[in-house]
Design an enzyme around this catalytic site. Structure first.
Site, PDB file in Angstrom:
ATOM      1  N   THR A 268      44.920  36.634  41.853  1.00 12.14           N
ATOM      2  CA  THR A 268      43.720  37.061  41.333  1.00 12.14           C
ATOM      3  C   THR A 268      43.475  36.074  40.118  1.00 12.14           C
ATOM      4  O   THR A 268      42.351  35.384  40.034  1.00 12.14           O
ATOM      5  CB  THR A 268      43.652  38.482  40.821  1.00 12.14           C
ATOM      6  OG1 THR A 268      44.833  38.845  40.560  1.00 12.14           O
ATOM      7  CG2 THR A 268      43.108  39.424  42.002  1.00 12.14           C
ATOM      8  N   PHE A 396      36.656  43.525  37.753  1.00 10.25           N
ATOM      9  CA  PHE A 396      38.161  44.393  37.594  1.00 10.25           C
ATOM     10  C   PHE A 396      37.963  45.631  38.316  1.00 10.25           C
ATOM     11  O   PHE A 396      38.722  46.558  38.019  1.00 10.25           O
ATOM     12  CB  PHE A 396      38.180  44.193  36.051  1.00 10.25           C
ATOM     13  CG  PHE A 396      38.893  42.943  35.893  1.00 10.25           C
ATOM     14  CD1 PHE A 396      40.117  42.321  36.072  1.00 10.25           C
ATOM     15  CD2 PHE A 396      38.081  42.362  35.125  1.00 10.25           C
ATOM     16  CE1 PHE A 396      40.423  41.205  35.449  1.00 10.25           C
ATOM     17  CE2 PHE A 396      38.335  40.828  34.511  1.00 10.25           C
ATOM     18  CZ  PHE A 396      39.699  40.454  34.823  1.00 10.25           C
ATOM     19  N   CYS A 403      40.982  47.853  37.334  1.00 14.56           N
ATOM     20  CA  CYS A 403      42.506  47.128  37.075  1.00 14.56           C
ATOM     21  C   CYS A 403      43.232  47.317  35.936  1.00 14.56           C
ATOM     22  O   CYS A 403      42.441  47.043  34.739  1.00 14.56           O
ATOM     23  CB  CYS A 403      41.934  45.462  37.029  1.00 14.56           C
ATOM     24  SG  CYS A 403      43.329  44.571  36.990  1.00 14.56           S
TER      25      CYS A 403
HETATM   26  C1  HEM Z   1      43.223  47.054  40.380  1.00 15.17           C
HETATM   27  C2  HEM Z   1      41.142  42.590  40.057  1.00 15.17           C
HETATM   28  C3  HEM Z   1      44.742  40.764  37.552  1.00 15.17           C
HETATM   29  C4  HEM Z   1      47.147  44.932  38.579  1.00 15.17           C
HETATM   30  C5  HEM Z   1      42.239  45.621  40.370  1.00 15.17           C
HETATM   31  C6  HEM Z   1      40.919  46.095  41.246  1.00 15.17           C
HETATM   32  C7  HEM Z   1      40.372  44.846  41.012  1.00 15.17           C
HETATM   33  C8  HEM Z   1      41.271  43.810  40.388  1.00 15.17           C
HETATM   34  C9  HEM Z   1      38.905  44.386  41.596  1.00 15.17           C
HETATM   35  C10 HEM Z   1      40.467  47.220  41.786  1.00 15.17           C
HETATM   36  C11 HEM Z   1      40.831  47.290  43.247  1.00 15.17           C
HETATM   37  C12 HEM Z   1      40.264  48.603  44.051  1.00 15.17           C
HETATM   38  O1  HEM Z   1      39.490  49.223  43.469  1.00 15.17           O
HETATM   39  O2  HEM Z   1      40.651  48.575  45.226  1.00 15.17           O
HETATM   40  C13 HEM Z   1      41.729  41.825  39.231  1.00 15.17           C
HETATM   41  C14 HEM Z   1      41.461  40.493  38.985  1.00 15.17           C
HETATM   42  C15 HEM Z   1      42.515  39.847  38.290  1.00 15.17           C
HETATM   43  C16 HEM Z   1      43.445  41.124  38.294  1.00 15.17           C
HETATM   44  C17 HEM Z   1      40.082  39.804  39.097  1.00 15.17           C
HETATM   45  C18 HEM Z   1      42.631  38.713  37.515  1.00 15.17           C
HETATM   46  C19 HEM Z   1      41.607  37.998  37.298  1.00 15.17           C
HETATM   47  C20 HEM Z   1      45.597  41.708  37.600  1.00 15.17           C
HETATM   48  C21 HEM Z   1      46.937  41.704  37.152  1.00 15.17           C
HETATM   49  C22 HEM Z   1      47.829  42.661  37.042  1.00 15.17           C
HETATM   50  C23 HEM Z   1      47.014  43.589  37.967  1.00 15.17           C
HETATM   51  C24 HEM Z   1      47.485  40.592  36.193  1.00 15.17           C
HETATM   52  C25 HEM Z   1      49.233  43.141  36.760  1.00 15.17           C
HETATM   53  C26 HEM Z   1      49.781  42.679  36.073  1.00 15.17           C
HETATM   54  C27 HEM Z   1      46.399  45.778  39.032  1.00 15.17           C
HETATM   55  C28 HEM Z   1      46.589  46.987  39.503  1.00 15.17           C
HETATM   56  C29 HEM Z   1      45.607  47.612  40.124  1.00 15.17           C
HETATM   57  C30 HEM Z   1      44.586  46.621  39.855  1.00 15.17           C
HETATM   58  C31 HEM Z   1      48.060  47.719  39.482  1.00 15.17           C
HETATM   59  C32 HEM Z   1      45.439  49.012  40.588  1.00 15.17           C
HETATM   60  C33 HEM Z   1      44.975  49.954  39.628  1.00 15.17           C
HETATM   61  C34 HEM Z   1      45.042  51.536  39.980  1.00 15.17           C
HETATM   62  O3  HEM Z   1      44.301  51.886  41.084  1.00 15.17           O
HETATM   63  O4  HEM Z   1      45.425  52.479  39.262  1.00 15.17           O
HETATM   64  N1  HEM Z   1      42.595  44.652  40.276  1.00 15.17           N
HETATM   65  N2  HEM Z   1      42.822  42.052  38.739  1.00 15.17           N
HETATM   66  N3  HEM Z   1      45.620  42.898  38.294  1.00 15.17           N
HETATM   67  N4  HEM Z   1      45.020  45.624  39.342  1.00 15.17           N
HETATM   68 FE1  HEM Z   1      44.046  43.996  39.140  1.00 15.17          FE
END
Ligand code: HEM
Length: 459
Positions: A268, A396, A403
């Site tokens: 991402t 996010f 996220c």
């Molecule tokens: C969840 C986008 C960077 C860890 C999500 C979700 C999105 C997203 C859209 C929700 C997904 C869903 O509802 O199914 C992004 C974008 C990023 C990014 C655009 C960078 C530009 C990161 C980074 C990490 C991370 C750097 C970890 C170090 C997570 C985790 C979730 C998550 C663990 C699940 C949260 C939960 O449901 O409790 N992300 N993410 N993401 N992201 Fe990111």
């Protein structure tokens, strides 16, 4: 009275499988939205999916009292790797709740700030690589940014060095991860009874999953034997206790969440940086403003964490990039109740995924105007950004399932963009390059190459 949700007619059983380009599914979903409007439905192998692409409907489905995350399609397959880790857990799963409460503080502002030096260490390796290669070197943009984001995550979260900038080939972990992600996408397009025809793919898929989990287990065991002083994510996973019930994460849950961080966080952020350089290179006035801001705020100094809050234009460039190219381009929710109605007229049922199609929602002309498809960072400066209607910018994700890594990604991206603009002048390898998208679980530019010329006085 319920209005039928429009959508393209499909084939018996297969439904609309053939309407979706397996190489770039998100593009197909966007094209169908252009034809059918802000809500439509598709049938995939007998299962209905509802696709939403206006801010108005998005606002409705972001209400967590009525809708919640559903783990479906490719994400459901990724669960084979990450179990009930944060990203792939079903709503309400106990291990999600424990990990969420333990890890939210670990991703808090102070902890992320303390990771700045490690982030800068890896960013400096990228600067050194491009400086040594010189201007003739054709930079494979997504490849180098993937090295950067993966190394940064591994170092900051578990003190592990993939050393991707010192090897021609990517670390085997990366190959395994890429394969599992793309195979997760492929598996959902195959009816179960055809699985036997894909024995080679199946074998490799499960082998890769085993390898990634074993390597992660080694890291956990090693840390338990040699705890050291580091207070990183792995430390929080091993020692953290759920403030509500005192539970800790089991070894399996730690592995689920370690692998989750790498998967969710590296592609991402790498995609974000790659799209960002594409847009800057195609928009010279935005490029100039971003570089001037870096020159004014940081000049020749070595970048410090304090500089990052003084870069409003770069912040806007990051937001605008994620508006046009949300690198996790869709997420799925379902009604909490057995039946619900959206848009005042469309009936939706529990168990039927409703997909928030972010690249269309983020280009809704009702919110972003007739120039919604254009890259204009000014619209994302704080004074404008803060006036956007609710849920108009959601790269996010939403609510409790949004996220957790957002502050991590933001700090890393701000740092890398600022450092690169400070050190180099960039040009596209092919000035006529038009954006092509490569899609796995995330999206990134395909075949994007550029050149980096050290700026005068930078060594
Ligand atoms: C969840 C986008 C960077 C860890 C999500 C979700 C999105 C997203 C859209 C929700 C997904 C869903 O509802 O199914 C992004 C974008 C990023 C990014 C655009 C960078 C530009 C990161 C980074 C990490 C991370 C750097 C970890 C170090 C997570 C985790 C979730 C998550 C663990 C699940 C949260 C939960 O449901 O409790 N992300 N993410 N993401 N992201 Fe990111």
């Amino acid at each position: 009275m319920s209005t039928p949700i429009p959508g393209p007619a499909g084939w018996p059983f297969l439904g609309n499988v053939n309407d979706i380009d397996p190489e770039v599914p998100i593009k197909s979903l966007m094209d169908i939205a252009d034809k059918y409007g802000s809500i439509y439905s598709l049938s995939i192998l007998g299962k209905r999916r509802v696709i939403v692409s206006s801010v108005e409907l998005m606002n409705e489905i972001c209400d967590e009292k009525r809708f919640g995350k559903v783990v479906t399609a490719a994400l459901g397959e990724v669960r084979n790797l990450t179990g009930d880790g944060l990203f792939t857990a079903h709503n309400g799963e106990h291990n999600w709740e424990v990990a969420h409460r333990v890890l939210v503080p670990a991703f808090g502002p102070l902890n992320i700030r303390s990771m700045f030096d490690d982030m800068k260490d890896i960013a400096s390796q990228l600067v050194m690589k491009w400086a040594r290669h010189g201007n003739d070197y054709k930079i494979h943009v997504t490849d180098d940014f993937t090295r950067l984001t993966l190394d940064t995550l591994a170092l900051c979260s578990m003190d592990y060095r993939f050393n991707s900038f010192y090897a021609e080939q990517m670390h085997p972990f990366v190959d395994a991860m890429v394969n599992v992600l793309s195979e997760s996408g492929a598996r959902i397009r195959r009816p179960g009874f055809l699985a036997a025809l894909y024995r080679k793919e199946e074998y490799q898929y499960w082998k890769d999953i085993k390898y990634m989990r074993e390597l992660s287990l080694e890291l956990v065991q090693n840390r338990k034997k040699h705890p050291g002083q580091r207070k990183d994510l792995l430390h929080a996973m091993i020692h953290g206790k759920d403030p509500r019930n005192g539970d800790s994460l089991s070894d399996d849950s730690i592995i689920d969440n370690l692998v989750t961080s790498l998967i969710a966080g590296h592609e991402t952020t790498s995609g974000l940086l790659s799209f960002l350089f594409y847009y800057l290179l195609k928009n010279p006035s935005a490029y100039k403003k971003a570089q001037e801001e870096v020159d004014q705020v940081i000049g020749d100094a070595s970048i410090k964490v304090e500089h990052l809050s003084k870069l409003p234009y770069i912040n806007a460039v990051l937001r605008e990039t994620l508006r046009l190219q949300p690198t996790a381009p869709a997420f799925s929710i379902q009604p909490n109740n057995e039946v619900d109605t959206i848009g005042g007229e469309y009936t939706v049922f529990k168990g039927e995924p409703i997909i928030a199609l972010l690249p269309k929602i983020h280009r809704d002309p009702a919110v972003y105007g007739e120039d919604a498809n254009e890259f204009k960072p000014e619209r994302m400066l704080d004074e404008n950004f803060n006036k956007l209607p609710p849920n108009a910018w959601k790269p996010f994700g939403n609510g409790s399932r949004a996220c957790i890594g957002r502050p991590f990604a933001w700090q890393e991206a701000q740092l890398v963009v600022a450092m690169l603009l400070q050190y180099f002048d960039f040009t596209l390898d092919d000035a006529k390059y038009d954006l092509q998208i490569k899609s796995t679980l995330t999206i990134k530019p395909n075949h994007l190459y550029m050149h980096a010329q050290l700026r005068h006085g930078r060594t």
